[in-house]
Design a protein around this motif. Structure first.
Motif, PDB file in Angstrom:
ATOM      1  N   MET A  76       0.821  -1.215   0.000  1.00 53.68           N
ATOM      2  CA  MET A  76       0.000   0.000   0.000  1.00 53.68           C
ATOM      3  C   MET A  76       0.855   1.267   0.000  1.00 53.68           C
ATOM      4  SD  MET A  76      -2.942  -1.297   2.599  1.00 53.68           S
ATOM      5  CE  MET A  76      -4.053   0.118   2.425  1.00 53.68           C
ATOM      6  N   ARG A  77       2.056   1.175   0.549  1.00 59.70           N
ATOM      7  CA  ARG A  77       2.946   2.334   0.653  1.00 59.70           C
ATOM      8  C   ARG A  77       4.336   1.951   0.166  1.00 59.70           C
ATOM      9  NH1 ARG A  77       0.436   7.267   2.231  1.00 59.70           N
ATOM     10  NH2 ARG A  77      -1.457   6.648   3.317  1.00 59.70           N
ATOM     11  N   GLU A  79       6.639   3.423  -1.178  1.00 61.92           N
ATOM     12  CA  GLU A  79       7.711   4.394  -0.982  1.00 61.92           C
ATOM     13  C   GLU A  79       8.370   4.239   0.388  1.00 61.92           C
ATOM     14  OE1 GLU A  79       4.525   4.947  -0.679  1.00 61.92           O
ATOM     15  OE2 GLU A  79       4.126   6.406   0.897  1.00 61.92           O
ATOM     16  N   LEU A  80       7.775   3.437   1.268  1.00 62.02           N
ATOM     17  CA  LEU A  80       8.275   3.363   2.640  1.00 62.02           C
ATOM     18  C   LEU A  80       9.150   2.133   2.903  1.00 62.02           C
ATOM     19  CD1 LEU A  80       5.197   4.584   4.695  1.00 62.02           C
ATOM     20  CD2 LEU A  80       7.242   5.847   4.043  1.00 62.02           C
ATOM     21  N   CYS A 153       1.203   3.323   9.561  1.00 63.58           N
ATOM     22  CA  CYS A 153       1.914   3.521   8.297  1.00 63.58           C
ATOM     23  C   CYS A 153       0.977   3.406   7.095  1.00 63.58           C
ATOM     24  CB  CYS A 153       2.951   2.408   8.159  1.00 63.58           C
ATOM     25  SG  CYS A 153       4.595   2.965   8.054  1.00 63.58           S
ATOM     26  N   THR A 154       0.169   2.359   7.084  1.00 61.91           N
ATOM     27  CA  THR A 154      -0.707   2.164   5.930  1.00 61.91           C
ATOM     28  C   THR A 154      -1.777   3.250   5.873  1.00 61.91           C
ATOM     29  OG1 THR A 154      -1.802   0.502   7.281  1.00 61.91           O
ATOM     30  CG2 THR A 154      -0.450  -0.306   5.502  1.00 61.91           C
ATOM     31  N   HIS A 156      -1.647   6.419   7.370  1.00 62.17           N
ATOM     32  CA  HIS A 156      -1.198   7.807   7.306  1.00 62.17           C
ATOM     33  C   HIS A 156       0.091   8.028   6.515  1.00 62.17           C
ATOM     34  CE1 HIS A 156      -4.214   8.647  10.405  1.00 62.17           C
ATOM     35  NE2 HIS A 156      -3.746   7.592  11.045  1.00 62.17           N
ATOM     36  N   GLY A 157       0.790   6.940   6.164  1.00 67.25           N
ATOM     37  CA  GLY A 157       2.075   7.109   5.481  1.00 67.25           C
ATOM     38  C   GLY A 157       3.059   7.817   6.384  1.00 67.25           C
ATOM     39  N   SER A 158       3.971   8.558   5.754  1.00 60.88           N
ATOM     40  CA  SER A 158       4.994   9.264   6.512  1.00 60.88           C
ATOM     41  C   SER A 158       5.041  10.695   6.039  1.00 60.88           C
ATOM     42  CB  SER A 158       6.358   8.602   6.262  1.00 60.88           C
ATOM     43  OG  SER A 158       7.404   9.467   6.661  1.00 60.88           O
ATOM     44  N   GLY A 161       8.288  11.080   4.301  1.00 59.19           N
ATOM     45  CA  GLY A 161       8.673  10.024   3.375  1.00 59.19           C
ATOM     46  C   GLY A 161       9.620   9.008   3.980  1.00 59.19           C
TER      47      GLY A 161
END
Ligand SMILES: *[C@@H]1O[C@H](CO)[C@@H](O)[C@H](O)[C@H]1NC(C)=O
Ligand SMILES: *[C@@H]1O[C@H](CO)[C@@H](O)[C@H](O)[C@H]1NC(C)=O
Ligand SMILES: *[C@@H]1O[C@H](CO)[C@@H](O)[C@H](O)[C@H]1NC(C)=O
Ligand SMILES: [Mn+2]
Length: 336
Positions: A76-77, A79-80, A153-154, A156-158, A161
């Motif tokens: 889902m993320r 980039e992380l 994380c999934t 709200h993300g970061s 980044g």
């Protein structure tokens, strides 16, 4: 204190060298804690062998391959990737308390007293002091916390980044809830800060306990001449703050490099730390030649892409790796 550990993370051979020096610096200051290195699947066999000699535990973490909630979070993320790897430190539940340290830190004295602190203790980020810096932090491994971190994380993300954004988002009351969780700045003394606030460094710098080599120039991307103690190849940034770089390199040259050399003799058939260099440009090959004669790092730490970029921006390392002698030697091999 067998159930307390320092933990670091290396996703490739460059950062593995940082982890080796960090591990040696903790040992040299007689830590009574265990030491754990989390590594990505990209770290070569010889580097893993050296890490195993320095650390009590070396654990390969492959988020992509884990088939669990971390893998789901990564889908889902995407980039992380590296940040999610760092969160794996919460799964080390055979320890009751840990101190995470970035592989680009160096310990200058015994810091076992950090284990008196509670989760989540960290030093303020000099750039935005209401956030903590995720280069050094105290935490309690827990699968429950790990699960909640992944969920955070999934959802709200970061916000930056990286892992610092994830952790500050999750431990969001750090700035206000409990001042005992604010580590003094001496645990995260940035080598850059020394020169931006020199009077403070003169006043407090003698108490420095941890140096964090922030920014894009890492110690392992410089070269070092042990006889003159000269650092080169780090650009302006390194030239401005050579003192702790010399400490890093002195430890690397005396304690880490001999182990890497031994290991590469024992495992010559594996493409390893010492040989793992692609050579698709003049500049990377000069690194290789340099490393056989003097103390360049044993592997090039900038990718050839990055070095090409620097060249194109006119930032060639004329005195070091890209010196006339090296280029001439390279051209000579073509003429032969
Ligand atoms: C090694 O990993 C670090 C951190 O994940 C990354 O920033 C760096 O670019 C990598 N270096 C190379 C040479 O791949
Ligand atoms: C670490 O312990 C050894 C052996 O007990 C001692 O000789 C050395 O001075 C200690 N090092 C530090 C930095 O305290
Ligand atoms: C450490 O300091 C650097 C800059 O000096 C900062 O960017 C980073 O966030 C700090 N880390 C911590 C844990 O305070
Ligand atoms: Mn760092």
């Amino acid at each position: 204190m067998a159930d307390q550990a320092f933990v670091t993370l290396a996703t490739n051979d460059s950062y593995a060298q940082g982890a080796m020096v960090l591990g040696k610096s903790l040992r040299n200051h007689n830590t009574s804690k265990k030491m754990v290195a989390l590594i990505g699947p990209m770290v070569s066999e010889p580097c893993q062998s050296v890490l195993k000699r320095i650390f009590d535990e070396v654990k390969v973490v492959d988020v992509l391959d884990s088939g669990d909630t971390a893998n789901l979070a990564l889908m889902m993320r995407p980039e992380l990737g590296v940040s999610l790897t760092k969160l794996h430190c919460w799964t080390l539940t055979h320890y009751s308390k840990c101190v995470f340290m970035d592989a680009d830190t160096l310990v200058l004295s015994n810091i076992d007293e950090l284990f008196d602190r509670e989760e989540l203790s960290a030093a303020p980020d000099p750039g935005w002091p209401d956030c903590f810096n995720s280069g050094v932090f105290v935490f309690r491994p827990s699968l429950e916390t790990y699960g909640r971190l992944l969920q955070h994380c999934t959802e709200h993300g970061s916000f930056d980044g990286g892992d610092q954004g994830v952790l500050n988002g999750f431990f969001s009351d750090w700035a206000t809830a409990d001042i005992s969780k604010h580590l003094p700045f001496i645990y995260n003394l940035s080598s850059i800060a020394i020169y931006t606030y020199l009077p403070a460094f003169k006043q407090y710098g003698g108490n420095a306990k941890v140096i964090h080599f922030l920014g894009s120039t890492k110690p392992w991307s410089c070269t070092f001449d042990p006889s003159t103690k000269q650092i080169s190849g780090g650009g302006q940034e390194a030239a401005a703050r050579p003192c702790f770089l010399v400490d890093w390199w002195t430890l690397y040259a005396s304690a880490v490099e001999p182990m890497l050399q031994e290991q590469s003799e024992e495992q010559p058939l594996l493409s390893g730390c010492v040989e793992s260099q692609q050579s698709d440009s003049v500049t990377t090959e000069t690194v290789q030649e340099e490393s056989s004669s003097s103390h360049a790092p044993l592997l090039p730490t900038m990718s050839s892409e990055e070095r090409k970029e620097q060249w194109e921006q006119g930032q060639a390392d004329y005195m070091g790796l890209d010196s006339f002698d090296n280029i001439k030697r390279k051209l000579d091999t073509f003429l032969k």
